[in-house]
Design an enzyme around this catalytic site. Structure first.
Site, PDB file in Angstrom:
ATOM      1  N   LYS A 265       0.858  -1.190   0.000  1.00  0.00           N
ATOM      2  CA  LYS A 265       0.000   0.000   0.000  1.00  0.00           C
ATOM      3  C   LYS A 265       0.887   1.231   0.000  1.00  0.00           C
ATOM      4  O   LYS A 265       1.736   1.401   0.892  1.00  0.00           O
ATOM      5  CB  LYS A 265      -0.878   0.022   1.255  1.00  0.00           C
ATOM      6  CG  LYS A 265      -2.287  -0.494   1.031  1.00  0.00           C
ATOM      7  CD  LYS A 265      -3.132  -0.226   2.256  1.00  0.00           C
ATOM      8  CE  LYS A 265      -4.591  -0.521   1.990  1.00  0.00           C
ATOM      9  NZ  LYS A 265      -5.412  -0.316   3.193  1.00  0.00           N
TER      10      LYS A 265
HETATM   11  O1  G3P Z   1      -9.205  -0.046   3.624  1.00  0.00           O
HETATM   12  C1  G3P Z   1      -9.200   1.252   4.150  1.00  0.00           C
HETATM   13  C2  G3P Z   1      -9.993   1.294   5.380  1.00  0.00           C
HETATM   14  O2  G3P Z   1      -9.373   0.512   6.351  1.00  0.00           O
HETATM   15  C3  G3P Z   1     -10.296   2.625   5.928  1.00  0.00           C
HETATM   16  O3  G3P Z   1     -11.484   2.482   6.612  1.00  0.00           O
HETATM   17  O4  G3P Z   1     -13.229   3.047   8.194  1.00  0.00           O
HETATM   18  O5  G3P Z   1     -10.854   3.799   8.595  1.00  0.00           O
HETATM   19  O6  G3P Z   1     -12.225   4.846   6.807  1.00  0.00           O
HETATM   20  P1  G3P Z   1     -11.978   3.621   7.617  1.00  0.00           P
END
Ligand code: G3P
Length: 215
Positions: free
Chosen positions: A83
């Site tokens: 990533k």
């Molecule tokens: O894959 C990206 C994800 O983990 C981000 O999720 O809920 O932290 O915006 P969030």
């Protein structure tokens, strides 16, 4: 659309992998820190469970550092992809890694133009963050739809990972938008299994069978 699990929790990964539906895993530093474990140990254990792609995040902000970290992370297991954040330094790292045959997942994508740049650099995956756009009052899924349309229009091989999904409707919408992959938090994956009418139906079948089982 392939289903990935968005977590670094190995118990959750083992459980969902046991369902026979898991095509890959995405992690990020926040998810690994939630487990209170060292990144390398965590990724090694995940790679022992899942044969599909596993995303591991580089944390350097400069190209050279990202490439160095990518080499270290990719050496953990052959199914680990890197990533890389959507920055100009990140694009340069993606382009170097693509030439070396190392797969990348450009993360923190919030616009179709960013996804175009990620693809042009040679990213294997691009991850638009749907929930975080919803959080600030923009419809995140619109960006997924735009990226899928543009990649289709130009036969771009970069795969769209709909990320930052927060509820089951996000998964349905990502599938309808044509995302190649949805990366789904554990609680959302569990919610996707259940439906009240399924529970009622099972209960009724079992009750009716009780009436005839001794005949
Ligand atoms: O894959 C990206 C994800 O983990 C981000 O999720 O809920 O932290 O915006 P969030």
């Amino acid at each position: 659309m392939k289903l990935f699990l968005d977590t670094a929790n190995v118990d959750h990964i083992r459980e969902i992998n046991g369902w026979g539906i898991l095509a890959g895993v995405t992690t990020n530093p926040s998810l690994v820190s939630r487990e209170g474990r060292c990144m390398r140990d965590c990724l090694t254990e995940i790679a022992g469970i899942v044969s599909g792609p596993i995303s591991a995040e580089a944390l350097s902000m400069d190209t050279e550092g990202m490439v160095r970290e990518a080499h270290e992370l990719a050496s953990i297991a052959e199914n680990i992809n890197i990533k890389i954040p959507m920055t100009s330094q990140g694009l340069a790292a993606v382009s170097i890694l693509a030439k070396e045959g190392i797969k990348t997942n450009v993360t923190l994508v919030f616009s179709a133009n960013q996804a175009l740049l990620a693809a042009a650099a040679g990213a294997t995956f691009a991850s638009p963050f749907v929930g975080r756009m919803d959080d600030i009052g923009n419809r995140g899924m619109t960006v997924v739809e735009e990226i899928v349309d543009i990649y289709d229009l130009y036969d771009i091989p970069t795969q769209v990972i709909a990320a930052s999904l927060r509820h089951p409707m996000h998964v349905t919408e990502a599938a309808l938008a044509g995302a190649h992959i949805a990366t789904i938090p554990y609680d959302v994956m569990v919610k996707m299994v259940h439906h009240t009418l399924t529970d009622i139906g099972i209960k009724r079948f079992l009750e009716d069978y009780e009436k005839i089982k001794d005949l």
